[in-house]
Scaffold this active site. Structure first.
Site, PDB file in Angstrom:
ATOM      1  N   CYS A   1      22.484  -4.496   2.477  1.00 42.59           N
ATOM      2  CA  CYS A   1      21.422  -3.714   3.214  1.00 42.59           C
ATOM      3  C   CYS A   1      20.107  -4.277   2.753  1.00 42.59           C
ATOM      4  O   CYS A   1      20.055  -5.199   1.813  1.00 42.59           O
ATOM      5  CB  CYS A   1      21.551  -2.422   2.910  1.00 42.59           C
ATOM      6  SG  CYS A   1      20.839  -1.563   1.439  1.00 42.59           S
TER       7      CYS A   1
ATOM      8  N   CYS B   1      -1.614  -7.961   7.123  1.00 42.61           N
ATOM      9  CA  CYS B   1      -2.037  -9.224   7.876  1.00 42.61           C
ATOM     10  C   CYS B   1      -3.511  -9.035   8.065  1.00 42.61           C
ATOM     11  O   CYS B   1      -4.250  -9.926   8.495  1.00 42.61           O
ATOM     12  CB  CYS B   1      -1.474  -9.525   9.144  1.00 42.61           C
ATOM     13  SG  CYS B   1      -0.839  -8.075   9.968  1.00 42.61           S
TER      14      CYS B   1
HETATM   15 ZN   LIG Z   1      22.281  -2.022  -0.351  1.00 40.44          ZN
END
Ligand SMILES: [Zn+2]
Length: 256
Positions: A170, A186
Site C-alpha cells: 500500500c 508546487c
Molecule cells: Zn502497507
C-alpha cells in the site's frame, strides 16, 4: 449500448482487449478522482472521454489564475469558480452521456470511507501527504485499488496499490506515515506543465486497465520520471510486514 455509443466508443471496441464487453465495464464503473488540479485534469478528461459511467470529482478549491499553466481542464473564463464545477463543465462538453458528480469538499473520515467504498477504482491526484495517507487507508479498508500519482518540478511518479492482491504493497508501505517526507507545495517549488499531463494521463490508463481487467497494473512497481532528461526508472516495491496500515489486512495475508 445504443448505436450512438457504439460509434462514440468504436475505437475502444475495435481493440480485441476491450471490445463491447470491456466498454460495458467502463460504462458500469464508478471512478473516484481526488483532486481536480494538475493531475486530476488530464486524468478526468481521459476517463470521461473513455466512457467511465460515473465519475466522482473531489476538490474543495477554486480556479485561480496560477492554476491555468498546467490544470488544463479549467479556463480563464472560469477563474473563481469551484474547481469541481469548472471540471464538470469541461467534462460534460466532451461526454454528456456519463454521470459526473462534483463534490466540493476536503474529504476525511466517514465521508471519505463512504465514497472510496462505493468506487471501482480511486485516483489520488492530490498534492499533500495528509490526503494521500487518508485516501490510502480508506482504500486498504475497503479493498479498492488506488492509482497514485505525484509531480513536482521536473519529477513525476506513479504506482498502483491494489489491496485485492496479496503481494501488492500500500502507499504507506512505500512512504511510511511520519517518516519525515515533507510536503513540497508546487506554489513554492514550481512544476513543469506537461509533466502533470504525462503522469495524470498514465493514471487514467492504469484506472481503465483495472476496470476492464487487462494487462498488468503497476501494483508492486513505482515508476519515476525525470522529465528534464526524459528518463524513466522502475523500482520494485514490496509489502512492509510492519506497515501500520496494511500489515493487519484481514482479507489477504502477507505472502511468505
Ligand atoms: Zn502497507
Amino acid at each position: 449500448m445504443n448505436d450512438h455509443q457504439l460509434l462514440r466508443y468504436s475505437r475502444h471496441i475495435l481493440l480485441d482487449e476491450i471490445g463491447i464487453e470491456g466498454q460495458q465495464r467502463l460504462l458500469a464503473a464508478r471512478v473516484l478522482v481526488i483532486g481536480a488540479g494538475g493531475l486530476g485534469s488530464p486524468a478526468a478528461l481521459y476517463l470521461a472521454a473513455s466512457g467511465v459511467g460515473t465519475l466522482v470529482l473531489v476538490d474543495d478549491d477554486e480556479v485561480d489564475l496560477t492554476n491555468l499553466q498546467r490544470q488544463i481542464i479549467h479556463t480563464t473564463e472560469r477563474i473563481g469558480q469551484p474547481k469541481v464545477e469548472s471540471a464538470k463543465a469541461a467534462l460534460t462538453q466532451i461526454n454528456p452521456e456519463i454521470d459526473i458528480i462534483a463534490v466540493r469538499e476536503r474529504l476525511a473520515g466517514e465521508r471519505l470511507a463512504e465514497l472510496v467504498a462505493s468506487a471501482t477504482v480511486v485516483l489520488d491526484c492530490s498534492d499533500n501527504f495528509k490526503t494521500r495517507h487518508a485516501v490510502n487507508a480508506a482504500c486498504v479498508a475497503a479493498g479498492v485499488p488506488l492509482v497514485a500519482g505525484a509531480a513536482i518540478r521536473f519529477d513525476g511518479q506513479i504506482s498502483v496499490f491494489d489491496p485485492r492482491n496479496a503481494s501488492s504493497p500500500c502507499y504507506a508501505c512505500l512512504f511510511p506515515p511520519g517518516a519525515g517526507f515533507e510536503d513540497v507545495a508546487c506554489s513554492s517549488m514550481g512544476v513543469f506543465a506537461p509533466l502533470v499531463g504525462v503522469i495524470g494521463a498514465m493514471q487514467a490508463a492504469e484506472a481503465l486497465k483495472l476496470v476492464i481487467g487487462i494487462g498488468a497494473s503497476l501494483a508492486g512497481r513505482l515508476l519515476m520520471l525525470d522529465g528534464k532528461y526524459m528518463e524513466w526508472t522502475s523500482i520494485a516495491v514490496a509489502r512492509d510486514a510492519a506497515c501500520p496500515v496494511c500489515s493487519h489486512r484481514h482479507d489477504s495475508a502477507l505472502p511468505s
